[in-house]
Design a protein around this motif. Structure first.
Motif, short mmCIF file in Angstrom:
data_model
loop_
_atom_site.label_atom_id
_atom_site.label_comp_id
_atom_site.label_asym_id
_atom_site.label_seq_id
_atom_site.Cartn_x
_atom_site.Cartn_y
_atom_site.Cartn_z
N CYS A 193 -60.28 76.99 50.23
CA CYS A 193 -59.34 77.02 51.89
C CYS A 193 -59.03 78.50 52.12
CB CYS A 193 -58.41 76.27 51.44
SG CYS A 193 -57.29 75.62 52.83
N CYS A 202 -53.24 78.00 49.02
CA CYS A 202 -53.80 76.88 48.82
C CYS A 202 -55.03 76.93 47.82
CB CYS A 202 -54.45 76.24 49.95
SG CYS A 202 -55.05 74.53 50.15
N ASN A 258 -57.23 74.11 47.37
CA ASN A 258 -58.47 73.20 47.58
C ASN A 258 -59.33 74.14 47.87
OD1 ASN A 258 -56.45 71.05 47.29
ND2 ASN A 258 -56.09 70.79 49.29
N LYS A 282 -55.29 69.23 54.38
CA LYS A 282 -53.82 69.34 54.43
C LYS A 282 -53.37 70.40 55.34
CE LYS A 282 -52.70 67.02 50.14
NZ LYS A 282 -51.89 67.30 48.79
N CYS A 283 -54.18 71.48 54.98
CA CYS A 283 -53.68 72.74 55.64
C CYS A 283 -54.20 72.56 57.23
CB CYS A 283 -54.42 74.14 54.98
SG CYS A 283 -53.72 74.46 53.49
#
Length: 335
Positions: free
Chosen positions: A291, A296, A298, A312-313
């Motif tokens: 990401c 982050c 992920n 989410k971001c």
């Protein structure tokens, strides 16, 4: 014009009575073949008064299957297993009632031989040999008979394993021409030769080194095993599909009687087909894309554009963008 044959829905046997009637190959006595409760077959005599038959020799038939004992619904009648009274073999320890039956059958047998009406097969070595459906089934062109194994059970085939023919009767009353063999349902395995006593047993162990090759069925596929034991092709598998044209031809393997058919070298030409040459093998997932948001952890293995944000971001970035647009328009961001 074809003849349709159907089995009664409550019958547990597929063997037609008209094809089950036979004569003993050793003494010429009329017998009837029946499916047993344990998937084997047994030749039985016609019904006789049960009061004259010791309990251990009594058999009865229920829904096409033969069971040991006395059926209370049979009205005091039972059937005798023919091997127990066949006059072609020596019997020891028979009760007087059955010894008299053996003498009577022996007189009838000799009378038919004297009149030229009957030529007996070679004298069997034991009562178990009389229970084999066809003593001449080994007369195949190359005299090869393979052995089939399921769990600890060994059965001798009437010929090569790939030549075992379906026993179902088709609509025209003839025997099904299909074979039951399927290379994916078994494999050749080496097993121990069953113990056999005496000098002949020792000679067999010396000749084979105690090992032999058998066609072993895969025990996990119960439906396939049942089809093999019932000697049915895939088309005629099942209880209500078609009746039997004749008795199943499997014979319980005996190391001494069937020593000529013990295979000591692995048969060739039975391996499953090779996998296709252009088979594509999956080499696992591709590289992971991190990401683009700071801090982050992920990531994804899917193909994404540079600057990709996780869900989410992406949601946080969208919320910040909406707030920024409100400030620029002069609106209260808290409203």
């Amino acid at each position: 014009m074809g003849v349709n044959m159907q089995l009664h829905q409550k019958n547990q046997s597929k063997l037609l009575r008209r094809t089950a009637a036979d004569r003993c190959a050793y003494c010429g006595t009329p017998i009837e073949w029946f499916d047993r409760y344990d998937t084997r077959r047994i030749p039985l005599t016609p019904e006789v008064p049960a009061r004259r038959v010791p309990a251990r020799f009594q058999w009865y038939v229920n829904r096409g299957l033969a069971y040991p004992g006395l059926d209370p619904r049979a009205g005091g009648y039972c059937r005798l297993p023919h091997p127990a009274v066949c006059p072609a073999v020596e019997h020891t320890g028979l009760p007087r009632e059955l010894a008299d039956v053996v003498k009577m059958l022996a007189v009838r047998m000799q009378a038919r031989i004297d009149r030229g009406e009957f030529i007996p097969a070679p004298v069997p070595s034991s009562e178990e040999e009389i229970s084999e459906p066809d003593p001449d089934s080994s007369d195949t062109p190359d005299s090869t008979r393979h052995i089939m194994q399921y769990s600890t059970v060994l059965r001798l085939a009437p010929g090569r394993i790939e030549d075992v023919q379906c026993t179902a009767a088709v609509d025209d009353g003839q025997r099904c021409p299909n074979m039951i063999f399927d290379v994916d349902e078994g494999s050749w395995q080496q097993v121990d030769v069953p113990y056999a006593p005496g000098r002949e047993g020792q000679l067999l162990l010396s000749r084979t080194e105690g090992r032999m090759w058998v066609w072993a069925l895969k025990p996990t596929d119960f439906l396939a095993v049942s089809r093999w034991l019932n000697q049915r092709c895939a088309e005629h598998d099942g209880l209500d599909v078609a009746p039997d044209f004749g008795p199943r031809e499997w014979v319980d393997f005996h190391p001494l009687r069937h020593s000529d058919f013990v295979v000591t070298e692995r048969p060739e030409g039975y391996d499953p087909p090779a996998l296709p040459a252009e088979l594509t093998v999956h080499d696992g997932p591709g590289p992971r894309q991190q990401c683009a948001a700071s801090g982050c952890s992920n990531a994804t293995v899917a193909r994404v554009e540079e600057g990709w944000l996780c869900w989410k971001c992406q949601r946080a970035a969208s919320r910040r963008a909406r707030t920024h647009r409100r400030w620029q328009s002069g609106a209260n961001p808290a409203s």
